[in-house]
Write an enzyme that holds these catalytic residues in place. Structure first.
Site, PDB file in Angstrom:
ATOM      1  CB  THR A 155      -0.867  -0.209   1.349  1.00 57.56           C
ATOM      2  OG1 THR A 155       0.427   0.477   2.396  1.00 57.56           O
ATOM      3  CG2 THR A 155      -1.818  -1.582   0.915  1.00 57.56           C
ATOM      4  CG  HIS A 156       0.057   4.298   1.158  1.00 54.89           C
ATOM      5  ND1 HIS A 156      -0.047   5.448   1.316  1.00 54.89           N
ATOM      6  CD2 HIS A 156      -0.070   3.632   2.332  1.00 54.89           C
ATOM      7  CE1 HIS A 156      -1.300   5.276   1.965  1.00 54.89           C
ATOM      8  NE2 HIS A 156      -1.319   4.134   2.701  1.00 54.89           N
ATOM      9  CB  SER A 277      17.203   0.164 -25.992  1.00 48.57           C
ATOM     10  OG  SER A 277      18.394   1.248 -26.652  1.00 48.57           O
ATOM     11  CE  LYS A 283      16.616   0.566 -21.150  1.00 50.70           C
ATOM     12  NZ  LYS A 283      16.147   1.313 -20.872  1.00 50.70           N
ATOM     13  CG  ASN A 285      13.374  -0.832 -23.192  1.00 56.28           C
ATOM     14  OD1 ASN A 285      13.791  -0.601 -22.016  1.00 56.28           O
ATOM     15  ND2 ASN A 285      13.407  -0.305 -24.868  1.00 56.28           N
ATOM     16  CD  GLU A 290       7.561   1.424 -21.364  1.00 56.46           C
ATOM     17  OE1 GLU A 290       8.165   2.587 -21.790  1.00 56.46           O
ATOM     18  OE2 GLU A 290       8.314   0.349 -22.093  1.00 56.46           O
TER      19      GLU A 290
END
Ligand code: ARG
Length: 467
Positions: A155-156, A277, A283, A285, A290
């Site tokens: 939480t948070h 990338s 990388k 991704n 996204e």
């Protein structure tokens, strides 16, 4: 080309105005719905004696041919005829002559476009519900196959209490179940025929609206002709349901982006659902996740755009409403694509139980257990919370987990501690003891999965029946 409405006009349409007002660029997508609607309308005209049965049959045959011509590209609708309705009508007249010119009796493009959109929304609802179903199935399968894997719950975005990974996944199942219900309900309200409202006031011809509705598989007709041509609630509802569903997908996407970072390391995207990338060779991704997150903004935009378009419109039809279609199509296409790709991404996603376990080893997400233990020994909860808080601070200073405190150290905080506390501090114990309805204990999660599967098979047979 001569306009279908050209009678009262002396001058040609300015080329800019013609291009600007044309909707054929996007409403050609409705040609199937438009032709189905026109066929039903023509049959009704024939049955009601408004045109002869032979004329109706000729129109129906002409329309079937046009459907084929548009499908195979032998007839390409164009902007000189403004929209899909006029394109099809003009083509019909070119094919069968004067009889074709009778099709538009007792009808207006205002009720015609509304009908097309109702039919489109109904099939879109079905498509979306199928895509939601597929994603819900993936979630349940992955939850079932990972039962037993424990991870930190947050939480948070701070470690809170350990939970089962399956419990976390099943939360998304339930969100998508509500989405399915929302689409079903949106479909129920779209299941209504506006045809016969004509421009706005109804018509002088002895039409049979209910017959047309039934012929098209629609359950009801609008009871008010002005409402029939002015209403776009069913599109707003579709886009509202789409937006909420996109928000769910976006939150899932965000979690997967976080979890696939080195810092979390809870999951790894399969190579087939990730990209690299162009500059940094190391990388991988999480683009798919996204982009799902990103596209939620787009669908919400579709909804807001339509809401704003409609908000100031007096009754009944206005050309502003021509703007609704691109929003509807975009919202539908985007959501469907996101659902499909989310299912593939989740299906192939690699979970990393070891990393999740590691994360739990040195955290304090079992602190609630300590407080609950003291409560079970008679201490009021508020006091137990205070005592445990002091223990956490002590452990933080010593950089050690609570479970590494010796019994002597524990008793310095409270004499109520005994060595049975240690058995309660493992993540497994934390999870297993949350055995209340809807809690994260394996028993509860197993039950969730069981009822989820029942629900899935209900939805599956409902949707297959509909095809
Ligand atoms: N192309 C129009 C639309 O998309 C069809 C209805 C046009 N009606 C009219 N009276 N101009 O909304």
């Amino acid at each position: 080309m001569k306009k279908a409405w050209g009678g009262r006009f002396a001058a040609e349409t300015d080329a800019r105005a013609e291009k600007f007002t044309a909707s054929i660029g996007f409403d050609k997508r409705l040609f199937r719905e438009d032709i189905e609607g026109s066929k039903a309308h023509a049959m009704m005209l024939g049955r009601s004696g408004i045109i002869s049965p032979e004329e109706a049959a000729q129109i129906v045959q002409g329309l079937d041919e046009i459907k084929q011509e548009i499908s195979d590209g032998t007839f390409v609708p164009d902007a000189s005829a403004e929209d899909i309705h006029l394109n099809i009508e003009q083509r019909l007249i070119a094919k069968i002559g004067k009889t074709g010119a009778k099709l538009h009796t007792a009808r207006s493009r205002n009720d015609q476009i509304a009908l097309d959109e109702h039919l489109f929304v109904l099939s879109a609802v079905l498509e979306i519900r199928k895509a939601i179903l597929a994603l819900r199935e993936v979630l349940v399968n992955r939850a079932e196959e990972n039962l037993g894997v424990i991870m930190p719950g947050y939480t948070h975005l701070q470690r809170a209490q350990p939970v089962l990974l399956s419990h976390h996944l099943m939360a998304y199942f339930h969100m998508l179940t509500r989405d399915d219900e929302r689409f079903k309900e949106a479909g129920r309200r779209a299941d209504m025929s506006p045809l016969g409202a004509a421009a706005l006031a109804g018509t002088t011809y002895p039409i049979d609206r209910s017959w047309v509705a039934t012929k098209l598989g629609l359950s009801r007709v609008y009871e008010n002709s002005m409402d029939a041509v002015s209403d776009r609630d069913f599109i707003m509802e579709f886009l509202a349901a789409a937006s909420i569903c996109m928000i769910h997908l976006s939150r899932l996407g965000e979690e997967l982006v976080l979890w696939s970072s080195e810092e979390f390391g809870f999951v790894e995207m399969d190579d087939s659902f990730a990209t690299g990338s162009s500059i940094m060779p190391q990388k991988k991704n999480p683009d798919v996740a996204e982009l799902i997150r990103g596209k939620s903004g787009r669908v919400i935009g579709d909804l807001v755009s339509l809401l704003v378009t409609m908000k100031g419109l007096p009754l009944a039809y206005h050309s502003d409403m021509q703007e609704d279609k691109e929003r509807l199509f975009d919202g539908f296409d985007t959501l469907r694509a996101c659902l499909q790709v989310a299912a593939g991404m989740l299906q192939t996603l690699k979970f990393k139980p070891e990393r999740m376990k590691e994360a739990l080893k040195r955290d304090y997400s079992n602190a609630t257990e300590v407080a609950d233990y003291l409560v079970s020994r008679g201490m009021p909860f508020r006091e137990a919370h205070e005592v445990t808080g002091k223990m956490v601070r002590y452990c933080l200073e010593k950089r050690m987990p609570i479970g590494d405190l010796s019994l002597d150290e524990l008793r310095r905080f409270s004499p109520l501690f005994d060595d049975d506390i240690y058995g309660l501090l493992t993540p497994e114990a934390c999870v297993a003891r949350r055995n209340t309805l809807g809690g994260t204990a394996p028993e509860q999660v197993r039950e969730q999965i069981r009822t989820a599967k029942e629900l899935l098979s209900q939805t599956r047979s409902e949707l297959l029946q509909d095809v």
